[in-house]
Design a protein around this motif. Structure first.
Motif: not given
Ligand code: NDP
Length: 251
Positions: A56-64, A106-111, A115-120, A161-164
């Motif tokens: 296993a490995a760790f790779i840092a990333a901010d998904v926003t 609002w944007h912090h939670v949505l992002d 949005t993070g799930a979409f971008l990844c 998330i479900v609709q996406m």
């Protein structure tokens, strides 16, 4: 070959350095996958890595940040040579009445959650397409199904998330990429420890309403992760599976 054997597969689990993500990562690693944990907090990841073994490995990333998601995938490909499984698990919540949220909150939670799930997912797509297939697992919530007065942006993100997942499943089925959502019930993690401090009576209400009679633990999510990541689910796509001890079917 077992329907649940992940030997040779490589997985990314965002927010895998603790909580539900780590529970799922342990399931994937136990089934033979090499797992990349991601998140922002490298110190927390060291404890998590010690539970997963040397592959296993760790790779840092901010998904926003889209660039960070693309770098996460690029570094995974550089280090492990492939990417078969993406678990979009990174998430956060801010609990307030709707009239009290700032625009930034609002944007912090949505992002983070949506949005993070979409971008990844977008970042992972080219590698999975080129390899002839892949598995994406997105984490919803009971707030996908229900409302709560203190959870407006969180519920909006988890409904999204479900609709996406459905939209991505239809888009990428031709590439043999299955996209599904998991809807955890109430699970004992850092996130819900904060919720239980902030929402009076939450702990007992959840335990009383859950037919299984208890809060979940992160390891309760390991089995569904293995199923949705393996060839046993090759004809399962666009669905949302509650893992909730029966919470969502109880009155
Ligand atoms: P935790 O707080 O334990 O885990 C959340 C993880 O997300 C952390 O590891 C955190 O790592 C990571 N994270 C947060 N923001 C970002 C970001 N911007 N970029 C990358 N990683 C980030 O909570 P849970 O394990 O409970 O939550 C995991 C998922 O499960 C979330 O999507 C949550 O909404 C969902 N969920 C949880 C339920 C529960 O009862 N616990 C129920 C239903 C759904 P770091 O701080 O290092 O970035």
């Amino acid at each position: 070959m077992s329907l649940f054997d992940l030997t040779g597969k490589v997985a990314i689990v965002t927010g895998g350095n603790g909580g539900i993500g780590l529970g799922m990562a342990q399931g994937l690693a136990g089934a033979g996958a090499r797992v990349v944990l991601s998140g922002r907090d490298a110190a927390k990841a060291q404890t998590a890595l010690s539970r997963l073994g040397p592959d296993a490995a760790f790779i840092a990333a901010d998904v926003t940040k889209g660039a960070a998601c693309r770098e996460l995938v690029a570094e995974t490909l550089a280090r492990f040579g492939r990417l078969d499984i993406l678990v979009n698990n990174a998430g956060t919540s801010i609990r307030k009445m709707p009239q009290d949220f700032t625009e930034a909150e609002w944007h912090h939670v949505l992002d983070t959650n949506l949005t993070g799930a979409f971008l990844c997912s977008q970042a992972a797509y080219p590698a999975m397409q080129a390899a002839g297939g892949g598995k994406m697992i997105n984490i919803g919530s009971m707030m996908t199904l229900f409302g709560a007065p203190y959870a407006t942006p969180y519920a909006a993100s988890k409904g999204g998330i479900v609709q996406m997942s459905r939209a991505l499943a239809t888009a990428w089925a031709k590439d043999n990429i299955q996209v599904n959502a998991v809807l955890p019930g109430w699970i004992d993690t850092d996130l819900t420890r904060t919720a239980r401090r902030q929402v009076e009576g939450l702990h007992d209400r959840v335990a009383a309403r859950t037919p299984a009679g208890r809060w979940g633990v992160p390891e309760d999510l390991a089995g569904v992760a293995v199923f949705l990541a393996g060839r046993g689910s090759d004809f399962v796509t666009g669905t949302a599976i509650p893992v909730d001890g029966g919470y969502s079917i109880a009155t």
